[in-house]
Design a protein around this motif. Structure first.
Motif: not given
Length: 379
Positions: A30-37, A77-80, A141-150, A220-226
């Motif tokens: 895959g592309c694994f763009d903005m690698v998310h959960f 993307r490779y490293k993530m 597929r995990t409903a409710g999350v996509s690169t498009t949505d983010l 500790a932190g936000a770790f937002d948009l990992f």
């Protein structure tokens, strides 16, 4: 007492050897763009289907040709993807169309993909070859999350934070066109709300306890948009001990020190994103902003680490790291990576029209395929 015959011993050894040789090798690409959960969950499910998981990641050139420019470059993307704990091996510059030759080259038994459709620039199903050969399996597929949505969420941040001039601000309706507007009717590109469950957290959690003598590291932190900045920091934190605990701040706490529409991902989404990282042992969901004596004693923390980002005082003006500093258990780490959530958002904003166009083309292709499938089913 009965004794085993030599032939029985040989056959048992042969069976054990045969079983070892029959390691089920699984291919995911895959592309694994903005690698998310959502990506991590697909990878987790694929890993459960076999013994060894190889993940092929497409190059920037391939993605730009078939889909439009990615937000993260290929090296990011490779490293993530390598850092996702269910990945055994990463193949860089994997072909966009999955072929039998690719499966054979890496000795993979079959390919796994989510229950959505991925197409080339001309609208061809990228998995048609492996499907025809019976070497294709699907995961949910995990409903409710996509690169498009983010991407859409990030553009909404600009309305009240990045641009103070209302004329320059991204219009909420325009931002919605990215993923949640009236035109986003494809079931794959369209946005649905992510609904967290206790089971999903259990699936992502390692369930391991620290062993006696383990050095406990707390961050500790936000770790937002990992992203890569978080990843490099956690890799450094892991080098400080044996068991890394990540305290995730609540959404209101993050909003207090980040402002605007932050966090982009809510607490449950951030929990899954962090749990998928191979350097993380445990997550404290909704950790207190200040690292307290109770917290340090409860988790038997040996060292508390923080990165190079500024530390905002607590609500009462106190230093949130006063306790670990008093115990001489506080350490600043330099990840060597300057990437921040803010910088990723700026990438999106600067290429807003490009990403809008990319996602509209993607959806148009998906809608054509949907119509074709409906005609086939009705026929």
């Amino acid at each position: 007492m009965a004794t085993k015959r030599v032939s029985d011993v040989q056959s048992s050894a042969e069976m054990a050897s045969e079983k070892k040789q029959k390691q089920v090798r699984v291919w995911v690409d895959g592309c694994f763009d903005m690698v998310h959960f959502g990506h991590a969950n697909a990878i987790r499910q694929a890993r459960q289907m076999g013994d060894y998981l190889i993940v092929g990641v497409h190059s920037d050139e391939e993605i730009s040709k078939h889909k439009g420019p990615p937000v993260y470059n290929e090296q990011e993307r490779y490293k993530m993807v390598r850092a996702i704990k269910w990945v055994d091996e990463v193949v860089e510059d994997a072909p966009y169309v999955t072929t039998l030759e690719t499966l054979e080259k890496y000795n993979c038994d079959f390919c796994v993909h989510g229950d959505d459709i991925t197409v080339t620039a001309d609208g061809t199903d990228t998995y048609h070859l492996v499907k025809a050969a019976g070497k294709y399996k699907e995961c949910k597929r995990t409903a409710g999350v996509s690169t498009t949505d983010l991407v859409g969420r990030m553009l909404l941040v600009t309305k009240s934070h990045h641009e103070r001039d209302e004329e320059k601000a991204v219009d909420k309706n325009q931002a919605g066109d990215i993923g949640s507007g009236s035109t986003a009717s494809s079931p794959w590109t369209g946005v649905s709300q992510f609904l967290p469950t206790s089971n999903k957290i259990i699936q992502f959690s390692s369930g391991k306890e620290p062993k006696p003598g383990d050095k406990i590291v707390y961050v500790a932190g936000a770790f937002d948009l990992f992203h890569l900045g978080h990843l490099d920091f956690l890799e450094k934190a892991k080098a400080e001990g044996d068991f890394v605990i990540v305290g995730l701040h609540t959404d209101p706490a993050v909003n207090r020190y980040k402002g605007s529409n932050y966090p982009i991902m809510n607490l449950h989404e951030r929990t899954l994103s962090v749990l998928a990282c191979r350097y993380v042992s445990e997550v404290v969901i909704g950790a207190p902003y200040a690292v307290t004596a109770d917290l340090m004693d409860h988790f038997k923390v040996d060292v508390v680490c923080h990165g190079q980002t500024p530390i905002m005082p607590d609500v009462d003006g106190a230093d949130p790291y006063a306790e670990p500093k008093k115990r001489n258990k506080f350490k600043l780490l330099d990840s060597g990576c300057e990437l921040t959530t803010q910088m990723i958002i700026e990438r999106i904003i600067s290429h807003r029209l490009t990403y809008e166009s990319r996602n509209k083309k993607k959806q148009d292709k998906e809608l054509k395929i949907l119509a074709m499938l409906e005609r086939e089913n009705s026929g």
